[in-house]
Every structure is written in structure tokens, then in C-alpha cells.
Motif scaffolding. Structure first.
Motif, PDB file in Angstrom:
ATOM      1  N   GLN A   1      15.116 -45.121 -23.348  1.00 26.30           N
ATOM      2  CA  GLN A   1      15.009 -43.861 -22.617  1.00 26.30           C
ATOM      3  C   GLN A   1      15.442 -42.708 -23.508  1.00 26.30           C
ATOM      4  O   GLN A   1      16.464 -42.792 -24.188  1.00 26.30           O
ATOM      5  N   VAL A   2      14.650 -41.666 -23.521  1.00 30.70           N
ATOM      6  CA  VAL A   2      14.932 -40.479 -24.327  1.00 30.70           C
ATOM      7  C   VAL A   2      15.006 -39.272 -23.405  1.00 30.70           C
ATOM      8  O   VAL A   2      14.157 -39.092 -22.537  1.00 30.70           O
ATOM      9  N   GLN A   3      16.019 -38.460 -23.607  1.00 30.54           N
ATOM     10  CA  GLN A   3      16.158 -37.223 -22.838  1.00 30.54           C
ATOM     11  C   GLN A   3      16.011 -36.037 -23.783  1.00 30.54           C
ATOM     12  O   GLN A   3      16.590 -36.023 -24.869  1.00 30.54           O
ATOM     13  N   LEU A   4      15.241 -35.058 -23.344  1.00 29.91           N
ATOM     14  CA  LEU A   4      15.063 -33.808 -24.083  1.00 29.91           C
ATOM     15  C   LEU A   4      15.473 -32.652 -23.184  1.00 29.91           C
ATOM     16  O   LEU A   4      14.970 -32.533 -22.064  1.00 29.91           O
ATOM     17  N   VAL A   5      16.370 -31.825 -23.680  1.00 25.35           N
ATOM     18  CA  VAL A   5      16.832 -30.664 -22.917  1.00 25.35           C
ATOM     19  C   VAL A   5      16.465 -29.411 -23.689  1.00 25.35           C
ATOM     20  O   VAL A   5      16.930 -29.206 -24.813  1.00 25.35           O
ATOM     21  N   GLU A   6      15.632 -28.596 -23.076  1.00 25.30           N
ATOM     22  CA  GLU A   6      15.169 -27.348 -23.692  1.00 25.30           C
ATOM     23  C   GLU A   6      15.902 -26.158 -23.097  1.00 25.30           C
ATOM     24  O   GLU A   6      16.292 -26.182 -21.927  1.00 25.30           O
ATOM     25  N   SER A   7      16.015 -25.112 -23.885  1.00 25.60           N
ATOM     26  CA  SER A   7      16.604 -23.876 -23.387  1.00 25.60           C
ATOM     27  C   SER A   7      16.087 -22.715 -24.208  1.00 25.60           C
ATOM     28  O   SER A   7      15.562 -22.903 -25.313  1.00 25.60           O
ATOM     29  N   GLY A   8      16.234 -21.503 -23.660  1.00 29.01           N
ATOM     30  CA  GLY A   8      15.971 -20.308 -24.437  1.00 29.01           C
ATOM     31  C   GLY A   8      14.739 -19.515 -24.075  1.00 29.01           C
ATOM     32  O   GLY A   8      14.499 -18.467 -24.660  1.00 29.01           O
ATOM     33  N   GLY A   9      13.944 -19.947 -23.133  1.00 26.56           N
ATOM     34  CA  GLY A   9      12.762 -19.174 -22.772  1.00 26.56           C
ATOM     35  C   GLY A   9      13.140 -17.927 -21.979  1.00 26.56           C
ATOM     36  O   GLY A   9      14.309 -17.688 -21.686  1.00 26.56           O
ATOM     37  N   GLY A  10      12.126 -17.122 -21.675  1.00 23.01           N
ATOM     38  CA  GLY A  10      12.387 -15.926 -20.879  1.00 23.01           C
ATOM     39  C   GLY A  10      11.327 -14.867 -21.064  1.00 23.01           C
ATOM     40  O   GLY A  10      10.254 -15.130 -21.622  1.00 23.01           O
ATOM     41  N   LEU A  11      11.661 -13.671 -20.606  1.00 23.59           N
ATOM     42  CA  LEU A  11      10.759 -12.519 -20.689  1.00 23.59           C
ATOM     43  C   LEU A  11      11.225 -11.596 -21.804  1.00 23.59           C
ATOM     44  O   LEU A  11      12.423 -11.266 -21.891  1.00 23.59           O
ATOM     45  N   VAL A  12      10.285 -11.181 -22.647  1.00 22.18           N
ATOM     46  CA  VAL A  12      10.631 -10.302 -23.766  1.00 22.18           C
ATOM     47  C   VAL A  12       9.488  -9.317 -23.975  1.00 22.18           C
ATOM     48  O   VAL A  12       8.322  -9.618 -23.686  1.00 22.18           O
ATOM     49  N   GLN A  13       9.815  -8.144 -24.476  1.00 24.71           N
ATOM     50  CA  GLN A  13       8.798  -7.142 -24.760  1.00 24.71           C
ATOM     51  C   GLN A  13       8.100  -7.454 -26.081  1.00 24.71           C
ATOM     52  O   GLN A  13       8.679  -8.108 -26.954  1.00 24.71           O
ATOM     53  N   PRO A  14       6.868  -6.987 -26.247  1.00 27.60           N
ATOM     54  CA  PRO A  14       6.183  -7.168 -27.533  1.00 27.60           C
ATOM     55  C   PRO A  14       7.039  -6.639 -28.682  1.00 27.60           C
ATOM     56  O   PRO A  14       7.655  -5.568 -28.576  1.00 27.60           O
ATOM     57  N   GLY A  15       7.063  -7.403 -29.770  1.00 29.02           N
ATOM     58  CA  GLY A  15       7.895  -7.054 -30.914  1.00 29.02           C
ATOM     59  C   GLY A  15       9.290  -7.634 -30.854  1.00 29.02           C
ATOM     60  O   GLY A  15      10.034  -7.562 -31.844  1.00 29.02           O
ATOM     61  N   GLY A  16       9.651  -8.197 -29.727  1.00 25.21           N
ATOM     62  CA  GLY A  16      10.991  -8.755 -29.560  1.00 25.21           C
ATOM     63  C   GLY A  16      11.104 -10.165 -30.108  1.00 25.21           C
ATOM     64  O   GLY A  16      10.161 -10.712 -30.699  1.00 25.21           O
ATOM     65  N   ASP A  89       1.481 -14.801 -27.371  1.00 25.77           N
ATOM     66  CA  ASP A  89       2.464 -15.886 -27.474  1.00 25.77           C
ATOM     67  C   ASP A  89       2.928 -16.362 -26.099  1.00 25.77           C
ATOM     68  O   ASP A  89       3.673 -17.351 -26.014  1.00 25.77           O
ATOM     69  N   THR A  90       2.515 -15.678 -25.060  1.00 25.51           N
ATOM     70  CA  THR A  90       2.889 -16.085 -23.713  1.00 25.51           C
ATOM     71  C   THR A  90       2.370 -17.481 -23.413  1.00 25.51           C
ATOM     72  O   THR A  90       1.168 -17.753 -23.556  1.00 25.51           O
ATOM     73  N   ALA A  91       3.265 -18.371 -23.027  1.00 28.08           N
ATOM     74  CA  ALA A  91       2.895 -19.769 -22.797  1.00 28.08           C
ATOM     75  C   ALA A  91       4.109 -20.539 -22.288  1.00 28.08           C
ATOM     76  O   ALA A  91       5.233 -20.039 -22.335  1.00 28.08           O
ATOM     77  N   VAL A  92       3.848 -21.756 -21.846  1.00 26.18           N
ATOM     78  CA  VAL A  92       4.934 -22.709 -21.631  1.00 26.18           C
ATOM     79  C   VAL A  92       5.115 -23.457 -22.950  1.00 26.18           C
ATOM     80  O   VAL A  92       4.150 -24.010 -23.486  1.00 26.18           O
ATOM     81  N   TYR A  93       6.321 -23.450 -23.450  1.00 27.89           N
ATOM     82  CA  TYR A  93       6.632 -24.098 -24.725  1.00 27.89           C
ATOM     83  C   TYR A  93       7.282 -25.463 -24.464  1.00 27.89           C
ATOM     84  O   TYR A  93       8.231 -25.560 -23.681  1.00 27.89           O
ATOM     85  N   TYR A  94       6.777 -26.478 -25.167  1.00 23.53           N
ATOM     86  CA  TYR A  94       7.240 -27.850 -24.979  1.00 23.53           C
ATOM     87  C   TYR A  94       7.837 -28.392 -26.272  1.00 23.53           C
ATOM     88  O   TYR A  94       7.219 -28.288 -27.339  1.00 23.53           O
ATOM     89  N   CYS A  95       8.992 -28.973 -26.147  1.00 22.78           N
ATOM     90  CA  CYS A  95       9.603 -29.697 -27.251  1.00 22.78           C
ATOM     91  C   CYS A  95       8.935 -31.063 -27.366  1.00 22.78           C
ATOM     92  O   CYS A  95       8.632 -31.698 -26.341  1.00 22.78           O
ATOM     93  N   LYS A  96       8.728 -31.519 -28.601  1.00 22.04           N
ATOM     94  CA  LYS A  96       8.117 -32.831 -28.843  1.00 22.04           C
ATOM     95  C   LYS A  96       8.942 -33.565 -29.889  1.00 22.04           C
ATOM     96  O   LYS A  96       9.343 -32.984 -30.885  1.00 22.04           O
ATOM     97  N   GLN A 110       9.261 -21.503 -20.109  1.00 19.84           N
ATOM     98  CA  GLN A 110       8.311 -20.395 -20.073  1.00 19.84           C
ATOM     99  C   GLN A 110       8.744 -19.273 -21.005  1.00 19.84           C
ATOM    100  O   GLN A 110       9.903 -18.842 -20.980  1.00 19.84           O
ATOM    101  N   VAL A 111       7.815 -18.808 -21.811  1.00 18.56           N
ATOM    102  CA  VAL A 111       7.999 -17.608 -22.630  1.00 18.56           C
ATOM    103  C   VAL A 111       6.931 -16.607 -22.213  1.00 18.56           C
ATOM    104  O   VAL A 111       5.740 -16.908 -22.262  1.00 18.56           O
ATOM    105  N   THR A 112       7.371 -15.432 -21.802  1.00 20.45           N
ATOM    106  CA  THR A 112       6.452 -14.384 -21.382  1.00 20.45           C
ATOM    107  C   THR A 112       6.707 -13.137 -22.216  1.00 20.45           C
ATOM    108  O   THR A 112       7.842 -12.651 -22.275  1.00 20.45           O
ATOM    109  N   VAL A 113       5.660 -12.644 -22.874  1.00 20.97           N
ATOM    110  CA  VAL A 113       5.751 -11.451 -23.704  1.00 20.97           C
ATOM    111  C   VAL A 113       4.939 -10.359 -23.025  1.00 20.97           C
ATOM    112  O   VAL A 113       3.714 -10.417 -22.954  1.00 20.97           O
ATOM    113  N   SER A 114       5.662  -9.364 -22.513  1.00 16.16           N
ATOM    114  CA  SER A 114       4.991  -8.346 -21.720  1.00 16.16           C
ATOM    115  C   SER A 114       5.850  -7.102 -21.629  1.00 16.16           C
ATOM    116  O   SER A 114       7.079  -7.166 -21.730  1.00 16.16           O
ATOM    117  N   THR A 115       5.178  -5.976 -21.399  1.00 13.55           N
ATOM    118  CA  THR A 115       5.905  -4.735 -21.154  1.00 13.55           C
ATOM    119  C   THR A 115       6.249  -4.622 -19.674  1.00 13.55           C
ATOM    120  O   THR A 115       6.908  -3.690 -19.272  1.00 13.55           O
TER     121      THR A 115
END
Length: 115
Positions: A1-16, A89-96, A110-115
Motif C-alpha cells: 500500500q502506498v499513500q500520497l499526500v499532496e498540498s499547495g494548490g490554490g488560486l493565483v493571479q497570472p504571473g504569480g 496552467d489551470t488544471a488539477v495537478y496529480y502527483c505520480k 486544484q490550481v486556478t490561475v485567474s484574475t
């Protein structure tokens, strides 16, 4: 069994910037590949960056020069530093992670790049 824990996504403005992190634990003996894929809305999952044994790294052309992947073999973690983010770059990001004969995916962040 393997566990993967992701963190760090969110909403950011273009250029961020954002930094994604993924920690692997469990039955990870022989782990030799760690990285990130993403799935934009309405599209298929695609490679962002992969690292193999800390010696070979592949980046998607669309992120070269903006994203940097880093791994810590002692902690079994992989990070993705994303700079100069664009709306595309807006997308759901998956660790592999890749082990002999096995591949595991994180739950996605989820990473969302938007004004």
C-alpha cells in the motif's frame, strides 16, 4: 500500500507563483520516479514534469523555464515550483510515483490561475 499526500494548490493571479508538494509513504521500496501530471478542464491528463532517480528530468515544453521539479529521496517527497503562472496552467495537478511494476497517483490538487 502506498499513500500520497499532496498540498499547495490554490488560486493565483497570472504571473504569480505556487509550490506543490507531494509526500509518499508506505510500501515504496524501489521507488525510482516521482513527478507531476495535470488535467486541464475538458482535456486529458498530461505530463508536467517527472524526475527519475534524481538524475533524469523531463518537462513539458509548455512549462520549461517556468516550473522546477525537486525531489528529496530521504523524505520521499517531490515538489513543483511554479512561477510566472498563466491561465492555461489551470488544471488539477496529480502527483505520480513509479516503482518496479507499479504506478500510483495522488488525489489531485486544484490550481486556478485567474484574475
Amino acid at each position: 500500500q502506498v499513500q500520497l499526500v499532496e498540498s499547495g494548490g490554490g488560486l493565483v493571479q497570472p504571473g504569480g507563483s505556487l509550490r506543490l508538494s507531494c509526500a509518499a509513504s508506505g510500501s515504496i521500496f524501489g521507488l525510482y520516479g516521482m513527478g507531476w501530471y495535470r488535467q486541464p478542464p475538458g482535456k486529458e491528463r498530461e505530463l508536467v514534469a517527472m524526475d527519475y532517480d534524481g538524475q533524469s528530468t523531463n518537462y513539458a515544453d509548455s512549462v520549461k523555464g517556468r516550473f522546477t521539479i525537486s525531489t528529496d529521496s530521504a523524505k520521499n517527497t517531490v515538489d513543483l515550483q511554479m512561477n510566472n503562472l498563466k491561465p492555461d496552467d489551470t488544471a488539477v495537478y496529480y502527483c505520480k510515483v513509479v516503482l518496479p511494476g507499479r504506478t500510483y497517483w495522488g488525489q489531485g490538487t486544484q490550481v486556478t490561475v485567474s484574475t
